[in-house]
Motif scaffolding. Structure first.
Motif, PDB file in Angstrom:
ATOM      1  N   GLY A  17      37.501  16.703 -29.112  1.00  0.00           N
ATOM      2  CA  GLY A  17      37.102  17.547 -27.992  1.00  0.00           C
ATOM      3  C   GLY A  17      38.229  18.430 -27.496  1.00  0.00           C
ATOM      4  O   GLY A  17      38.005  19.499 -26.972  1.00  0.00           O
ATOM      5  N   LYS A  18      39.463  17.957 -27.679  1.00  0.00           N
ATOM      6  CA  LYS A  18      40.612  18.761 -27.259  1.00  0.00           C
ATOM      7  C   LYS A  18      41.804  18.442 -28.140  1.00  0.00           C
ATOM      8  O   LYS A  18      41.759  17.498 -28.933  1.00  0.00           O
ATOM      9  CB  LYS A  18      40.941  18.487 -25.793  1.00  0.00           C
ATOM     10  N   GLY A  19      42.877  19.245 -27.973  1.00  0.00           N
ATOM     11  CA  GLY A  19      44.074  19.041 -28.773  1.00  0.00           C
ATOM     12  C   GLY A  19      44.910  17.895 -28.237  1.00  0.00           C
ATOM     13  O   GLY A  19      44.701  17.421 -27.123  1.00  0.00           O
ATOM     14  N   GLY A  20      45.819  17.436 -29.050  1.00  0.00           N
ATOM     15  CA  GLY A  20      46.784  16.449 -28.594  1.00  0.00           C
ATOM     16  C   GLY A  20      46.312  15.014 -28.599  1.00  0.00           C
ATOM     17  O   GLY A  20      47.031  14.122 -28.167  1.00  0.00           O
ATOM     18  N   VAL A  21      45.103  14.776 -29.113  1.00  0.00           N
ATOM     19  CA  VAL A  21      44.596  13.402 -29.113  1.00  0.00           C
ATOM     20  C   VAL A  21      44.955  12.658 -30.404  1.00  0.00           C
ATOM     21  O   VAL A  21      44.695  11.469 -30.543  1.00  0.00           O
ATOM     22  CB  VAL A  21      43.066  13.344 -28.915  1.00  0.00           C
ATOM     23  N   GLY A  22      45.571  13.378 -31.327  1.00  0.00           N
ATOM     24  CA  GLY A  22      45.986  12.731 -32.574  1.00  0.00           C
ATOM     25  C   GLY A  22      45.062  13.027 -33.747  1.00  0.00           C
ATOM     26  O   GLY A  22      45.060  12.309 -34.753  1.00  0.00           O
ATOM     27  N   LYS A  23      44.316  14.108 -33.658  1.00  0.00           N
ATOM     28  CA  LYS A  23      43.374  14.456 -34.727  1.00  0.00           C
ATOM     29  C   LYS A  23      44.094  14.645 -36.059  1.00  0.00           C
ATOM     30  O   LYS A  23      43.652  14.127 -37.088  1.00  0.00           O
ATOM     31  CB  LYS A  23      42.620  15.727 -34.339  1.00  0.00           C
ATOM     32  N   SER A  24      45.220  15.376 -36.025  1.00  0.00           N
ATOM     33  CA  SER A  24      45.932  15.615 -37.279  1.00  0.00           C
ATOM     34  C   SER A  24      46.581  14.331 -37.806  1.00  0.00           C
ATOM     35  O   SER A  24      46.555  14.067 -39.009  1.00  0.00           O
ATOM     36  CB  SER A  24      47.003  16.687 -37.083  1.00  0.00           C
ATOM     37  N   GLN A  83      40.469   1.510 -34.190  1.00  0.00           N
ATOM     38  CA  GLN A  83      41.256   1.752 -32.980  1.00  0.00           C
ATOM     39  C   GLN A  83      42.730   1.719 -33.369  1.00  0.00           C
ATOM     40  O   GLN A  83      43.212   0.729 -33.915  1.00  0.00           O
ATOM     41  CB  GLN A  83      40.976   0.676 -31.933  1.00  0.00           C
ATOM     42  N   ILE A  84      43.421   2.815 -33.088  1.00  0.00           N
ATOM     43  CA  ILE A  84      44.807   2.958 -33.519  1.00  0.00           C
ATOM     44  C   ILE A  84      45.734   2.802 -32.311  1.00  0.00           C
ATOM     45  O   ILE A  84      45.604   3.550 -31.342  1.00  0.00           O
ATOM     46  CB  ILE A  84      45.052   4.363 -34.132  1.00  0.00           C
ATOM     47  N   PRO A  85      46.660   1.861 -32.354  1.00  0.00           N
ATOM     48  CA  PRO A  85      47.565   1.678 -31.210  1.00  0.00           C
ATOM     49  C   PRO A  85      48.617   2.777 -31.129  1.00  0.00           C
ATOM     50  O   PRO A  85      48.801   3.551 -32.065  1.00  0.00           O
ATOM     51  CB  PRO A  85      48.223   0.330 -31.497  1.00  0.00           C
ATOM     52  N   LEU A  86      49.308   2.833 -30.022  1.00  0.00           N
ATOM     53  CA  LEU A  86      50.450   3.735 -29.857  1.00  0.00           C
ATOM     54  C   LEU A  86      51.618   3.216 -30.679  1.00  0.00           C
ATOM     55  O   LEU A  86      51.784   2.008 -30.830  1.00  0.00           O
ATOM     56  CB  LEU A  86      50.861   3.797 -28.381  1.00  0.00           C
ATOM     57  N   GLY A  87      52.417   4.133 -31.177  1.00  0.00           N
ATOM     58  CA  GLY A  87      53.606   3.722 -31.928  1.00  0.00           C
ATOM     59  C   GLY A  87      53.878   4.675 -33.064  1.00  0.00           C
ATOM     60  O   GLY A  87      52.940   5.253 -33.629  1.00  0.00           O
ATOM     61  N   GLN A  88      55.130   4.861 -33.374  1.00  0.00           N
ATOM     62  CA  GLN A  88      55.520   5.782 -34.455  1.00  0.00           C
ATOM     63  C   GLN A  88      55.664   5.029 -35.778  1.00  0.00           C
ATOM     64  O   GLN A  88      55.946   3.842 -35.779  1.00  0.00           O
ATOM     65  CB  GLN A  88      56.855   6.449 -34.107  1.00  0.00           C
ATOM     66  N   PRO A  89      55.494   5.752 -36.881  1.00  0.00           N
ATOM     67  CA  PRO A  89      55.776   5.140 -38.191  1.00  0.00           C
ATOM     68  C   PRO A  89      57.273   4.827 -38.312  1.00  0.00           C
ATOM     69  O   PRO A  89      58.074   5.335 -37.532  1.00  0.00           O
ATOM     70  CB  PRO A  89      55.405   6.241 -39.189  1.00  0.00           C
TER      71      PRO A  89
END
Ligand SMILES: Nc1ncnc2c1ncn2[C@@H]1O[C@H](COP(=O)(O)OP(=O)(O)O)[C@@H](O)[C@H]1O
Ligand SMILES: [Mg+2]
Length: 351
Positions: free
Chosen positions: A116-123, A310-316
């Motif tokens: 629906g909007k940018g910045g939600v982690g679509k890419s 469901q993907i948690p917060l956190g970097q690779p």
């Protein structure tokens, strides 16, 4: 020194990359000529489809086997088998192989990732789902169709550009995924303001002029939102299964629901929902719901579809030798969640 008889014997055992029949069977060896003084062998071979990555692989293979058999140098020309011969072998090729011969993308499953909007982690989700599907053994392509904010090359750590040869564009392969991005065709990272016909032309080119080879899934990272550009792209897409990405806040789910509505309005199916940034897990294993809770399930409910993951917060974890800053490793906890989500997608599509 090698003679014509030997050349025909050696080549006759190789297979047509599309028909999976030997050249002895397809009568694919059209001509063999040998320059004795230079020990040079030139051959003309007919295959089901020319100017493909498969042809390039075959080309290297032919050089190898002929040199092994004693040729000093090798020249190769390709032509396409006649439609009569193709017809003849059609019965032996599987349904999907025939599709591939006629139109490479006619049997591929398009998966469009929307939000629906940018910045939600679509890419981020697009990239990691593509990699996860490839890790599960699927043949995967990824089109970075976000004309405002192409980010896939950076996220995957892609350094090279696609090769263009004989008017065909060869996608860059990274982490087992064939990638094409708007970013490859724009100078100096300049933002693009294309709309309508121009946009359509570019997308069309991605489908038509890119040599995707044989694919199971072609993922599209769509522009975010429900505005004109998103609508334009939705209308131009081949019939796709859409995956809607949202964050867990209930208001985010409202916005994402509009993206779902746009998908349905433009005759695409909704495959499911991915909730990103679902929680933060501390070292002790406690979950904190930083961005609220319940948005993913709520959206899935509203769109009458299911929650794929469901993907948690956190970097690779980053490594310097193979830098792909947004790709989670296979054994990373989040990498495993992506594998499960990819498996859910496969299962749902094979029902
Ligand atoms: N699960 C996550 N945990 C932490 N950061 C994330 C997560 N998902 C995405 N991000 C980060 O959030 C930012 C926006 O993500 P991106 O995939 O570019 O969103 P979009 O394509 O929807 O605009 C990026 O910096 C990305 O690295
Ligand atoms: Mg993006």
């Amino acid at each position: 020194m090698i003679n014509e008889q030997q050349v025909r014997e050696v080549l006759g055992q190789l297979q047509d990359p599309f028909l999976h029949r030997t050249f002895a069977e397809t009568n694919g060896i059209i001509n063999v000529s040998i320059k004795e003084e230079k020990n040079h062998v030139s051959v003309k071979v007919a295959i089901a489809k020319t100017n493909t990555p498969e042809q390039m692989q075959l080309q290297m293979k032919i050089v190898d086997v002929l040199k092994e058999a004693g040729a000093s140098t090798v020249g190769i020309r390709f032509e396409e088998l006649s439609t009569e011969s193709l017809e003849q072998f059609r019965g032996t090729a599987t349904e999907s192989e025939v599709h591939d011969i006629l139109s490479p993308l006619s049997s591929v499953q398009f998966l469009a990732i929307a939000s629906g909007k940018g910045g939600v982690g679509k890419s981020t989700v697009s990239v990691n789902l593509a990699v996860a599907l490839a890790r599960l053994g699927k043949k995967v392509g990824l089109i970075d169709a976000d004309i405002y904010g192409f980010s896939v090359p950076d996220m995957m750590g892609i350094q090279e550009m696609p090769v263009v040869k004989d008017d065909r564009i060869y996608p860059v392969e990274r982490k087992g995924v064939k990638v094409i991005s708007m970013g490859f065709f724009v100078e100096n990272n300049a933002p693009i303001v294309w709309r309508g016909p121009m946009l359509g032309k570019v997308l069309d080119q991605f489908f038509r002029d890119v040599e995707w080879g044989d694919l199971d899934y072609l993922l599209l990272d769509l522009p975010p939102g429900t505005g004109d550009v998103a609508l334009d792209i939705h209308q131009m897409l081949p019939s796709s299964k859409e995956i809607i990405v949202t964050t867990p806040h209930p208001t985010a789910a409202f916005v994402a629901a509009r993206a779902g509505a746009m998908a349905l309005q433009t005759n695409h199916d909704i495959l499911g929902v991915i909730e990103n940034m679902a929680w933060y897990e501390s070292k002790s294993g406690d979950r904190e719901y930083v961005f609220g809770q319940g948005g993913g399930p709520k959206l899935a409910d509203e769109l009458r579809t299911e929650l794929l993951g469901q993907i948690p917060l956190g970097q690779p974890d980053w490594t310097n030798d193979d830098f792909a800053p947004s790709v989670y490793e296979e054994d990373h906890p989040t990498g495993k969640i992506y594998l499960q989500a990819a498996q859910n997608i496969i299962d749902k599509l094979s029902k």
